[in-house]
Design a protein around this motif. Sequence first.
Motif, PDB file in Angstrom:
ATOM      1  N   GLN A  39       0.835  -1.183   0.000  1.00  0.00           N
ATOM      2  CA  GLN A  39       0.000   0.000   0.000  1.00  0.00           C
ATOM      3  C   GLN A  39       0.880   1.246   0.000  1.00  0.00           C
ATOM      4  OE1 GLN A  39      -3.463  -0.192  -0.194  1.00  0.00           O
ATOM      5  NE2 GLN A  39      -3.036  -2.373  -0.477  1.00  0.00           N
ATOM      6  N   PRO A  40       0.327   2.427  -0.264  1.00  0.00           N
ATOM      7  CA  PRO A  40       1.136   3.651  -0.253  1.00  0.00           C
ATOM      8  C   PRO A  40       1.890   3.825   1.063  1.00  0.00           C
ATOM      9  CG  PRO A  40      -1.008   4.094  -1.204  1.00  0.00           C
ATOM     10  CD  PRO A  40      -1.065   2.676  -0.682  1.00  0.00           C
ATOM     11  N   GLY A  41       3.141   4.228   0.961  1.00  0.00           N
ATOM     12  CA  GLY A  41       4.013   4.360   2.121  1.00  0.00           C
ATOM     13  C   GLY A  41       4.907   3.164   2.324  1.00  0.00           C
ATOM     14  N   GLN A  42       4.537   2.009   1.791  1.00  0.00           N
ATOM     15  CA  GLN A  42       5.376   0.827   1.863  1.00  0.00           C
ATOM     16  C   GLN A  42       6.286   0.767   0.642  1.00  0.00           C
ATOM     17  OE1 GLN A  42       2.116  -2.070   2.293  1.00  0.00           O
ATOM     18  NE2 GLN A  42       2.688  -2.346   4.441  1.00  0.00           N
ATOM     19  N   THR A  43       7.212  -0.189   0.644  1.00  0.00           N
ATOM     20  CA  THR A  43       8.224  -0.248  -0.404  1.00  0.00           C
ATOM     21  C   THR A  43       8.105  -1.532  -1.218  1.00  0.00           C
ATOM     22  OG1 THR A  43       9.846  -1.253   1.099  1.00  0.00           O
ATOM     23  CG2 THR A  43       9.850   1.163   0.891  1.00  0.00           C
ATOM     24  N   PHE A 328      19.215   5.305 -24.395  1.00  0.00           N
ATOM     25  CA  PHE A 328      19.259   4.396 -23.247  1.00  0.00           C
ATOM     26  C   PHE A 328      19.247   2.947 -23.707  1.00  0.00           C
ATOM     27  CE2 PHE A 328      14.971   5.816 -24.188  1.00  0.00           C
ATOM     28  CZ  PHE A 328      14.266   4.640 -24.323  1.00  0.00           C
ATOM     29  N   GLY A 329      19.615   2.080 -22.772  1.00  0.00           N
ATOM     30  CA  GLY A 329      19.515   0.644 -22.955  1.00  0.00           C
ATOM     31  C   GLY A 329      18.454   0.076 -22.022  1.00  0.00           C
ATOM     32  N   PRO A 330      18.298  -1.249 -21.972  1.00  0.00           N
ATOM     33  CA  PRO A 330      17.278  -1.859 -21.110  1.00  0.00           C
ATOM     34  C   PRO A 330      17.630  -1.726 -19.632  1.00  0.00           C
ATOM     35  CG  PRO A 330      18.654  -3.549 -22.097  1.00  0.00           C
ATOM     36  CD  PRO A 330      19.057  -2.251 -22.738  1.00  0.00           C
ATOM     37  N   GLN A 331      16.644  -1.962 -18.778  1.00  0.00           N
ATOM     38  CA  GLN A 331      16.793  -1.901 -17.325  1.00  0.00           C
ATOM     39  C   GLN A 331      17.215  -0.515 -16.855  1.00  0.00           C
ATOM     40  OE1 GLN A 331      19.287  -5.078 -15.866  1.00  0.00           O
ATOM     41  NE2 GLN A 331      18.306  -6.612 -17.156  1.00  0.00           N
ATOM     42  N   SER A 332      16.800   0.508 -17.592  1.00  0.00           N
ATOM     43  CA  SER A 332      17.136   1.874 -17.187  1.00  0.00           C
ATOM     44  C   SER A 332      16.184   2.405 -16.134  1.00  0.00           C
ATOM     45  CB  SER A 332      17.119   2.801 -18.411  1.00  0.00           C
ATOM     46  OG  SER A 332      18.092   2.416 -19.359  1.00  0.00           O
ATOM     47  N   VAL A 333      14.925   2.006 -16.195  1.00  0.00           N
ATOM     48  CA  VAL A 333      13.897   2.530 -15.289  1.00  0.00           C
ATOM     49  C   VAL A 333      13.148   1.349 -14.683  1.00  0.00           C
ATOM     50  CG1 VAL A 333      11.802   3.938 -15.109  1.00  0.00           C
ATOM     51  CG2 VAL A 333      13.648   4.639 -16.641  1.00  0.00           C
ATOM     52  N   GLY A 334      12.805   1.472 -13.395  1.00  0.00           N
ATOM     53  CA  GLY A 334      12.039   0.446 -12.709  1.00  0.00           C
ATOM     54  C   GLY A 334      10.719   0.992 -12.192  1.00  0.00           C
ATOM     55  N   VAL A 335       9.736   0.119 -12.091  1.00  0.00           N
ATOM     56  CA  VAL A 335       8.413   0.492 -11.598  1.00  0.00           C
ATOM     57  C   VAL A 335       7.985  -0.510 -10.535  1.00  0.00           C
ATOM     58  CG1 VAL A 335       6.004   0.933 -12.190  1.00  0.00           C
ATOM     59  CG2 VAL A 335       7.797   1.444 -13.850  1.00  0.00           C
ATOM     60  N   GLY A 336       7.597  -0.016  -9.385  1.00  0.00           N
ATOM     61  CA  GLY A 336       6.992  -0.840  -8.351  1.00  0.00           C
ATOM     62  C   GLY A 336       5.506  -0.534  -8.271  1.00  0.00           C
TER      63      GLY A 336
END
Length: 387
Positions: A39-43, A328-336
């Motif tokens: 939930q929001p606030g968690q990682t 850029f190349g792959p694995q440049s940005v991450g999304v949780g």
Amino acid sequence: MFIDNDFPKILGAELYRPHPAYIAEMAVEPVVVHDFTRQPGQTVQLDRYKFWGTPGTKDSRERVSDQTIGTANSRNITKEKVLVVLKEYTGPADPGDPTQPSTFKIARETLITAQRLLLDTGNLNMFHQSIGSLTLLDDYRRWRDRVFIDELAKAEANGAAGTTQGGYYFAGGKTKDSSGRVSYSATEYGNEVQQFQVRTDLLTVVKDLRKRNVPTFADGLYRCICDPTFMMHLRRDPDFREIARYSGNPGQGMYMGNPMMPNNASFYMGPQAGQGYFLAGEPVMPTGVQFEGVKFFESTNFPIKNVTASFDGGSTYASKEVAQGYFFGPQSVGVGIGGPNAQVLINNNDDFSRFIILIWQLYAGFEILNKDFVTTAFSFVQDDGTV
């Protein structure tokens, strides 16, 4: 009879449909981790992978029959943990203050009348157009597209890009001074050095990406998202323009195209060309233009950026607008992602069932994972008018 639950579910499903106008997420191919319990606030934990470095020589890897290997120092996968904090995002925003929340309101009468027939007959595109819900969908898509562009832009803080690190690159290979300013001589300005050139700047950016071992995508190419002015500067080069001007077969190589066709991927060809594909007349995603080891995508969703610069050797400085192109190349940005992912919610305070009031909601965190995998290139818009 109209059922309240129908409409938010229909709209919520549309949030996941790619749109050809917003290509950043498709081009970036982010690392995604979805934890439904968060939930929001968690990682949410993402992994940043790195290579082991120099491979050594042939002799350094040679082993003899009486040499023991099992007791040697072992190596683990080189990676760093990136904890992304989830936050709640909603839309639309207040028209008078983009930082404040708002809602999307539709009169119930609009849905009960003929527009409802469009839904029942399966014509979703005309249904959303007729009631105006395309504006809510566009708000989400435009916002999410800008988020990925802004995450790539963070690589500028890494310093000047080169053969050992990612970062910014100004046309002509210029770097910022201690005050963050960039300077060109009057001669350089007259020769358009301040604008991104294919034969110097593009080749340098690609060379640096390869020298610092940035991996390519599955098609063997890097990718670039650029704004229309940056693309215009590229198209001034006759070789680039020759590749980018024709639509047609994706070309040779892994796509097994006709060798007599131009080797570009600007035509909307379907899944064999590497883009999202939908049946029954749904829009497909552009594949970009392939040139010098890079696949270029043009976006109209870049923010306006200004840089303090001088075009007379440092005598006078002023704020100058720059066009942007992010390599850029792959694995440049991450999304949780947490919770149920993007969804459309309905407000029960509907003025005695006279209106349907909606928002889109998302629990997510976005983060640039590898600044060394990104080069943010800048090309000054201003020239002397002789181009």
